[in-house]
Design a protein around this motif. Structure first.
Motif, PDB file in Angstrom:
ATOM      1  N   THR A 227       0.908  -1.062   0.033  1.00 16.11           N
ATOM      2  CA  THR A 227       0.189  -0.135  -0.048  1.00 16.11           C
ATOM      3  C   THR A 227       0.909   1.265   0.022  1.00 16.11           C
ATOM      4  O   THR A 227       0.505   2.313  -0.820  1.00 16.11           O
ATOM      5  CB  THR A 227      -1.077   0.154   1.238  1.00 16.11           C
TER       6      THR A 227
ATOM      7  N   GLN B 267      -5.763   8.749  -1.387  1.00 18.64           N
ATOM      8  CA  GLN B 267      -6.511   8.625  -0.340  1.00 18.64           C
ATOM      9  C   GLN B 267      -7.265   7.051  -0.532  1.00 18.64           C
ATOM     10  O   GLN B 267      -7.316   6.244   0.468  1.00 18.64           O
ATOM     11  CB  GLN B 267      -7.562   9.487   0.289  1.00 18.64           C
ATOM     12  N   ILE B 268      -7.996   6.898  -1.580  1.00 12.34           N
ATOM     13  CA  ILE B 268      -8.611   5.879  -2.003  1.00 12.34           C
ATOM     14  C   ILE B 268      -7.629   4.572  -1.811  1.00 12.34           C
ATOM     15  O   ILE B 268      -7.947   3.377  -1.208  1.00 12.34           O
ATOM     16  CB  ILE B 268      -9.140   5.808  -3.095  1.00 12.34           C
TER      17      ILE B 268
ATOM     18  N   GLN C 223      -4.787   4.375  -0.066  1.00 16.75           N
ATOM     19  CA  GLN C 223      -4.473   3.978   1.276  1.00 16.75           C
ATOM     20  C   GLN C 223      -5.741   3.353   2.106  1.00 16.75           C
ATOM     21  O   GLN C 223      -5.493   2.508   2.760  1.00 16.75           O
ATOM     22  CB  GLN C 223      -4.026   5.487   2.062  1.00 16.75           C
ATOM     23  N   ASN C 224      -6.697   3.931   2.021  1.00 16.65           N
ATOM     24  CA  ASN C 224      -7.966   3.393   2.759  1.00 16.65           C
ATOM     25  C   ASN C 224      -8.047   1.900   2.433  1.00 16.65           C
ATOM     26  O   ASN C 224      -8.606   1.006   3.175  1.00 16.65           O
ATOM     27  CB  ASN C 224      -9.237   4.197   2.535  1.00 16.65           C
ATOM     28  N   LEU C 225      -8.090   1.650   0.880  1.00 12.63           N
ATOM     29  CA  LEU C 225      -8.273   0.445   0.467  1.00 12.63           C
ATOM     30  C   LEU C 225      -7.255  -0.532   1.015  1.00 12.63           C
ATOM     31  O   LEU C 225      -7.737  -1.785   1.542  1.00 12.63           O
ATOM     32  CB  LEU C 225      -8.451   0.467  -0.913  1.00 12.63           C
TER      33      LEU C 225
ATOM     34  N   THR D 288      -5.558  -0.057   3.712  1.00  7.57           N
ATOM     35  CA  THR D 288      -5.555  -0.352   4.994  1.00  7.57           C
ATOM     36  C   THR D 288      -6.925  -1.461   5.699  1.00  7.57           C
ATOM     37  O   THR D 288      -6.521  -2.499   6.343  1.00  7.57           O
ATOM     38  CB  THR D 288      -5.938   0.821   5.879  1.00  7.57           C
ATOM     39  N   LYS D 289      -7.920  -1.327   4.580  1.00  8.61           N
ATOM     40  CA  LYS D 289      -9.099  -2.265   4.742  1.00  8.61           C
ATOM     41  C   LYS D 289      -8.569  -3.690   4.684  1.00  8.61           C
ATOM     42  O   LYS D 289      -8.969  -4.691   5.342  1.00  8.61           O
ATOM     43  CB  LYS D 289     -10.396  -2.027   3.798  1.00  8.61           C
TER      44      LYS D 289
END
Ligand SMILES: Nc1ncnc2c1ncn2[C@@H]1O[C@H](COP(=O)(O)OP(=O)(O)OP(=O)(O)O)[C@@H](O)[C@H]1O
Ligand SMILES: [Mg+2]
Lengths: 342, 220
Positions: B152, B202-203, B205-207, B209-210
């Motif tokens: 990521t 951001q997308i 990173q968030n993806l 992390t999820k």
């Protein structure tokens, strides 16, 4: 089943220019089907010794023979096959954290190339043996220490080993859990006839399940023999230290069993009165002091004594009454509990 | 101002940026993952220590990583041209991106694998596992979530680098930002591209992390 023979085993480590002799001419013979204890203080070389038994550590000199086969003479491939016949469990459990319980137990079978379906059948059988059928899908992070060690035992047994090596398998567990793991090991030894080698620094582990014991100090075996004999009359300083250092008495086990044993506990103030001496004088009957110990319980110094009252002396009840009248906590200790107390 | 032409240009820019970032991350892993495994295995506490191989790979990784990306981009122009036929555009940018990413990825992978509890490796050895089995059944599995977290971060970094390549005609949103914002003073278009880059970042990173959370069984 399988015997282990260790001959003139020496292991030297080279670290930062100096040479450290972790094992120095160790000779041991472990018979098939035995539970063999190896005990010693930290840094004595126990882990190095047990790791030499499956050649995770290659000896600098000397031999390790399993069923008469010298491990040094095996090819890498045959050595790996041999290792699959020797299960191993560890102080830190060493489970795969990203695999659930059943996958952990299947793991050695997966390595050996067993079909997944067969592996799962075998794994379920083993989980039943260690009483964890209902935890099949759980991940190690959700298990207690005792449960983790049970999974590790099931995993170590998966490939049907003839030898089980345990490096401080109960050191990270509380006394009760440690007890139940030792009972499980004993059961496995009896049911399957597996030779078990137990590494520990606690004499209580040895007295609880080991048939024989070797005491390691500074890489040397300083004493070796039947557990009860060494416990009765330890010869080496290391053995004496291990036995008394762990709050154990020097009494032979048979003698403990012939007495009615009571445990009395007194706190700070009552300890000043010579209760025991007075009682002996009053009833004119000797008392056997099996164990005397003081410990800090929640900040209060508590004295604890295990007393052996001779059966048939007729005054056992009077003794108990006398102690109770003086405010001491008196409990009877069943024969089976004595060993774990002492 | 934002007529159909600009909008389609921005859409094209998003597509190119994603294309460069994802393909270079993937290709970076094709090179960097094995490299990282070799670094871990041949390292001092590895499964098969080999100081010669380790030192050579270590040296190469350090050299490439110490060259700033912009310079690498220019230095590699002849190589890129020989490989893809041109030195500008998004496909051409992938070449220096991969060269830059591979040693970085190798390091990240090495660090993740080195984190695996040596006790678990020892347990696998005691079961008779060979080194190959230990690598793909123990190290890669136990380091799974740490590897994903590394991937990521790498993707995010490559997104930034792909935008940087805009200064030399690399294509994608960075290219648009440079052409309009720097050469033509159309600040509004530049601001939009920057916002788009931030949103994409951001997308990712968030993806990432999820996904890491979903796969991590260590602490639940
Ligand atoms: N790989 C190694 N390299 C260098 N020295 C080592 C290595 N492994 C063990 N030693 C040293 O060998 C000695 C014996 O270590 P070992 O781990 O066998 O002790 P132990 O009896 O198991 O101790 P503990 O009860 O603390 O586990 C120690 O002095 C240790 O520092
Ligand atoms: Mg040890």
């Amino acid at each position: 089943m399988s015997g282990i023979k260790i001959r003139h085993l020496t292991k030297k480590f080279e670290a930062d220019g100096h040479i450290l002799t972790a094992l120095d001419d160790v000779n041991l013979q472990i018979e098939s089907g035995e539970i063999y204890g190896i005990i010693g203080m930290s840094g004595a070389g126990k882990s190095t010794l047990v790791r030499s038994i499956n050649f995770l550590e290659r000896p600098t000199e000397g031999q390790v023979l399993i069923d008469g086969v010298d491990l040094a003479e095996l090819s890498e491939r045959d050595l790996r096959k041999k290792r699959a016949d020797i299960g191993m469990i560890f102080q830190g459990f060493n489970l795969l954290e990203q695999k659930n319980v059943i996958s952990n137990v299947c793991f050695p079978l997966e390595i050996a190339g067993v079909k997944k379906k067969d592996a799962i059948v075998r794994a379920r059988e083993l989980l039943k043996r260690v009483n964890l059928e209902d935890k099949e899908k759980a991940y190690p992070s959700r298990l207690s220490g005792g449960q983790k060690q049970r999974v590790a035992i099931a995993r170590a047994l998966a490939s049907n080993p003839k030898i089980l090596l345990c490096d401080e398998a109960t050191s990270a567990l509380d006394p009760q859990t440690s007890d139940s793991i030792l009972k499980l090991l004993k059961q496995i030894n009896e049911d399957l006839g597996i030779t078990i080698v137990i590494i520990t620094h606690q004499m209580s582990v040895v007295t609880q399940i080991c048939d024989k014991v070797a005491i390691v100090e500074n890489g040397k075996i300083v004493e070796e023999g039947k557990t009860a004999e060494i416990f009765d009359s330890p010869k080496s300083d290391a053995a004496k230290e291990l036995i008394s250092g762990n709050n154990n008495s020097f009494l032979p086990l048979e003698e403990l069993n012939s007495d009615k044993v009571i445990r009395i506990v007194f706190s700070e103030n009552s300890a000043f009165e010579p209760v025991i001496a007075n009682a002996i004088l009053k009833f004119e009957t000797p008392i056997n002091i099996l164990k005397a110990d003081t410990r800090n319980v929640g900040g209060i110094a508590k004295g604890e004594m295990l007393l052996g009252l001779h059966y048939g002396s007729g005054v056992e009840k009077d003794f108990i009454e006398y102690f109770r009248e003086r405010g001491l906590v008196v409990t009877e200790v069943k024969e089976t509990e004595v060993k774990s107390h002492v | 101002m934002f007529d159909a032409k600009v909008l389609s240009m921005l859409a094209e820019g998003i597509k190119d940026t994603l294309y460069m970032t994802l393909v270079s991350t993937l290709a970076g892993y094709v090179l960097g993952l094995p490299l990282g495994i070799i670094l871990c295995v041949t390292g001092k506490n590895g499964l098969h220590p080999n100081s010669v191989i380790y030192r050579i790979l270590d040296f190469i990784c350090n050299i490439i990583r110490s060259v700033p990306f912009l310079i690498l981009l220019i230095v590699l122009i002849p190589f890129t041209r020989a490989l893809v036929g041109q030195s500008y555009g998004s496909t051409a940018t992938i070449v220096p991106l991969v060269i830059c990413a591979a040693p970085y990825i190798a390091r990240v992978v090495e660090a993740s694998l080195n984190e695996v509890d040596p006790g678990v490796v020892e347990a696998a050895k005691s079961m008779g596992a060979d080194n190959f089995q230990i690598i793909y059944k123990v190290l890669l599995v136990e380091a799974k979530t740490s590897l994903m977290a590394g991937a990521t971060i790498t993707t995010g970094i490559l997104l930034g680098y792909s935008a940087m390549s805009g200064t030399v005609g690399g294509g994608g949103l960075g290219d648009i930002a440079v052409r309009y914002g720097y050469y033509r003073w159309q600040t509004d278009i530049m601001v939009v591209t920057v916002v788009l880059l931030i949103v994409i970042f951001q997308i990712i990173q968030n993806l990432g992390t999820k996904i890491v959370m979903a796969f991590d069984h260590r602490k639940k």
